[in-house]
Design an enzyme around this catalytic site. Structure first.
Site, PDB file in Angstrom:
ATOM      1  N   LYS A 170       0.850  -1.205   0.000  1.00  0.00           N
ATOM      2  CA  LYS A 170       0.000   0.000   0.000  1.00  0.00           C
ATOM      3  C   LYS A 170       0.883   1.251   0.000  1.00  0.00           C
ATOM      4  CE  LYS A 170      -3.984   0.072   2.342  1.00  0.00           C
ATOM      5  NZ  LYS A 170      -5.108  -0.036   1.417  1.00  0.00           N
TER       6      LYS A 170
HETATM    7  N1  PMP Z   1      -6.829  -3.496  -3.054  1.00  0.00           N
HETATM    8  C1  PMP Z   1      -6.555  -2.208  -2.809  1.00  0.00           C
HETATM    9  C2  PMP Z   1      -5.979  -1.372  -3.890  1.00  0.00           C
HETATM   10  C3  PMP Z   1      -6.812  -1.667  -1.533  1.00  0.00           C
HETATM   11  O1  PMP Z   1      -6.525  -0.387  -1.283  1.00  0.00           O
HETATM   12  C4  PMP Z   1      -7.392  -2.485  -0.539  1.00  0.00           C
HETATM   13  C5  PMP Z   1      -7.721  -1.912   0.817  1.00  0.00           C
HETATM   14  N2  PMP Z   1      -6.642  -2.053   1.694  1.00  0.00           N
HETATM   15  C6  PMP Z   1      -7.649  -3.828  -0.845  1.00  0.00           C
HETATM   16  C7  PMP Z   1      -7.356  -4.300  -2.107  1.00  0.00           C
HETATM   17  C8  PMP Z   1      -8.171  -4.763   0.207  1.00  0.00           C
HETATM   18  O2  PMP Z   1      -7.151  -5.093   1.107  1.00  0.00           O
HETATM   19  P1  PMP Z   1      -7.456  -5.560   2.592  1.00  0.00           P
HETATM   20  O3  PMP Z   1      -8.366  -6.706   2.494  1.00  0.00           O
HETATM   21  O4  PMP Z   1      -6.125  -5.931   3.144  1.00  0.00           O
HETATM   22  O5  PMP Z   1      -8.058  -4.406   3.290  1.00  0.00           O
END
Ligand code: PMP
Length: 322
Positions: free
Chosen positions: A156
């Site tokens: 991220k």
């Molecule tokens: N893809 C992106 C681009 C995101 O920003 C997120 C949110 N964090 C997710 C997928 C989902 O990830 P997670 O399940 O770890 O929140």
């Protein structure tokens, strides 16, 4: 409403004091990484459960490694810091938690070496991320997903979210609820801030991480739930855009969006045009689970407050700044 406190420079301090200058490297060049966690309030136990904090903080630290950051915390330290913060906030409702690691140096120069990273965490009350989790109408974006050799999507990285923002704003302005972004091969990657699954001919499919998707914690959780609870197949494989047109069901998943059913894509119904049965069953398993109400998955739910409830551990890691 602003948070009352922030974890900042190794301590929990008033939120109003957690400030940075306009020359901050991360603010100018996007050289930050972040996380997104949820805390779920369990009324009957008077307890706040944070969902999979160690896994979220492990990914957070790995995102930092992508940016060459040396952070003086372990995932356990950050979980302890988060517990301290949520106790200071006396957070007794559902909340969203935002850890950020950012290059704090206030000088000019594009690079990711010889810089100092700082960590902050804030938490705020939070409900639904999307207004419409039951029947989203999405469009396929004309924007392409950032590639691993452009800005890695597996972590991220703050700057990479400009890519998501381009796609999301165009979709919302065109009247859609969310957006599907394709990678440079033309395969589906994910939504603006959510991973993607579809169901076709009795099997689920989700794009592999190598198709430029975030290593999502909810994605990982649901792969396990689909296999162990629904007893259904999940394939991690490239997905063509037109498979979506022929899918029986589709949904986004993520900490923010939770499980949001996609029922239309570019004015075409997916399946019946209503939330599918398997998606509905997954949601029925997911929501009680994240609130600590499923003993089998209780280990993923980290209690914040001291409690006399026998199933809740009283131990927690306190933060140590190395
Ligand atoms: N893809 C992106 C681009 C995101 O920003 C997120 C949110 N964090 C997710 C997928 C989902 O990830 P997670 O399940 O770890 O929140």
């Amino acid at each position: 409403m602003e948070p009352k406190f922030a974890f900042f420079k190794g301590r929990v301090i008033p939120y109003s004091e957690a400030k940075v200058g306009v020359l901050t490297h991360a603010l100018n060049y996007g050289t930050a990484v972040f996380g997104g966690l949820r805390g779920y309030w369990n009324e009957s136990e008077s307890q706040l459960f944070v969902f999979r904090p160690l896994d979220h903080f492990k990914r957070f630290l790995q995102s930092g490694r992508l940016l060459n950051m040396e952070l003086p915390f372990s995932a356990e330290d950050l979980t302890g810091a988060l517990v301290d913060l949520l106790r200071a906030e006396d957070c007794r409702q559902d909340c969203y938690i935002r850890p950020l690691a950012f290059y704090a140096d206030e000088h000019i120069g594009v690079k990711i070496h010889h810089l100092n990273a700082e960590v902050s965490i804030v938490a705020m009350p939070f409900g639904h991320y999307n207004t419409n989790e039951d029947s989203m109408h999405v469009t396929v974006s004309s924007w392409r997903r950032v590639d691993d050799n452009v800005i890695p999507a597996r972590g991220k990285i703050a700057g990479a979210y400009v890519n998501s923002a381009f796609a999301k704003t165009d979709a919302l302005r065109a009247g859609f609820d969310e957006v599907i972004v394709l990678n440079h091969d033309g395969h589906i990657s994910e939504g603006s801030a959510a991973n993607f699954f579809l169901l076709r001919n009795g099997a689920f499919a989700t794009p592999p991480i190598t198709d430029n998707v975030l290593e999502g914690i909810t994605r990982r959780t649901l792969i396990q739930l689909i296999r162990d609870e629904l007893k259904m197949e999940v394939q991690e494989r490239p997905i063509d855009r037109t498979e979506l047109y022929l899918a029986d069901e589709a949904f986004f998943c993520g900490t923010g969006v939770q499980i949001s059913a996609i029922t239309r894509v570019d004015y075409r119904d997916i399946g019946t045009g209503r939330m599918g049965e398997a998606t509905a069953r997954l949601r029925e398993i997911y929501f009680p689970m994240v609130r600590g109400n499923n003993p089998k998955y209780r280990g993923w739910c980290h209690p914040v407050f001291e409690s006399n409830h026998p199933a809740v551990s009283r131990d927690r890691t306190t933060v140590t700044v190395k």
